[in-house]
Write an enzyme that holds these catalytic residues in place. Structure first.
Site, PDB file in Angstrom:
ATOM      1  N   TRP A   1      50.368  45.571  -7.473  1.00 30.07           N
ATOM      2  CA  TRP A   1      50.034  46.863  -8.081  1.00 30.07           C
ATOM      3  C   TRP A   1      49.099  47.675  -7.185  1.00 30.07           C
ATOM      4  CZ3 TRP A   1      48.169  44.187 -13.187  1.00 30.07           C
ATOM      5  CH2 TRP A   1      49.269  43.650 -13.849  1.00 30.07           C
ATOM      6  N   GLU A   2      48.678  47.094  -6.095  1.00 28.01           N
ATOM      7  CA  GLU A   2      47.717  47.763  -5.197  1.00 28.01           C
ATOM      8  C   GLU A   2      46.437  48.128  -5.947  1.00 28.01           C
ATOM      9  OE1 GLU A   2      49.729  50.934  -3.154  1.00 28.01           O
ATOM     10  OE2 GLU A   2      51.484  49.698  -2.774  1.00 28.01           O
TER      11      GLU A   2
END
Ligand code: SF4
Ligand code: SF4
Length: 151
Positions: free
Chosen positions: A48-49
């Site tokens: 998801w960074e």
């Protein structure tokens, strides 16, 4: 771009049963290669960074591309975590550097109360939440589907 590990900086969190990046990743993506004692993202497509692993790594061995809504393409973002804040260093493509510091807690380290100070000895079979009825500002709460007030 998902998270990635710089193997020259990663020490495998060698003193821990579970590495810090494994512990913190909400998606359970980080694994440790026990032969090399280097961590890696086992499923980059699922990243998801969120930068949690980047912030927690004491060796600053992890990196994630900065979001385009707060830095332009090509800049790097490096967080340095302390006990009460994170110092973010942004390095732009032209070499310009900007730093800003954000607090990360409102209570002293180790002083947070998990239940927010509420009594946690509530009966699990009770229909009310453990903070109720006091958190509602009430003395009693009606049982669902009834007009009976709980005492
Ligand atoms: Fe390596 Fe950092 Fe992960 Fe520890 S938290 S295993 S040093 S990448
Ligand atoms: Fe997990 Fe977030 Fe790190 Fe991706 S950036 S590996 S989702 S902690």
């Amino acid at each position: 771009m998902p998270s990635f590990v710089n193997p020259e900086k990663c020490d495998g969190c060698k003193a821990l049963d579970k590495t810090a990046c494994q512990y913190v990743c909400p998606n359970d993506l980080m694994v440790l290669n026990k032969d090399t004692m280097k961590a890696y993202n086992q499923e980059p497509d699922q990243c998801w960074e969120c930068q949690c692993c980047v912030k927690i790594c004491a060796q600053q061995a992890m990196d994630v591309r900065g979001y385009a809504d707060f830095i332009p393409l090509g800049a790097s973002v490096v967080p340095l975590r302390s006990s009460d804040s994170i110092m973010w260093t942004i390095k732009f493509r032209n070499g310009q550097i900007k730093r800003f510091k954000f607090p990360i807690r409102t209570t002293p380290e180790g002083k947070a109360e998990p239940a927010g100070g509420w009594d946690t000895k509530a009966n699990i079979d009770d229909f009310t939440l453990f903070t109720e009825p006091a958190s509602l500002g009430l003395e009693t709460v009606a049982a669902p589907g009834t007009k009976t007030w709980k005492k």
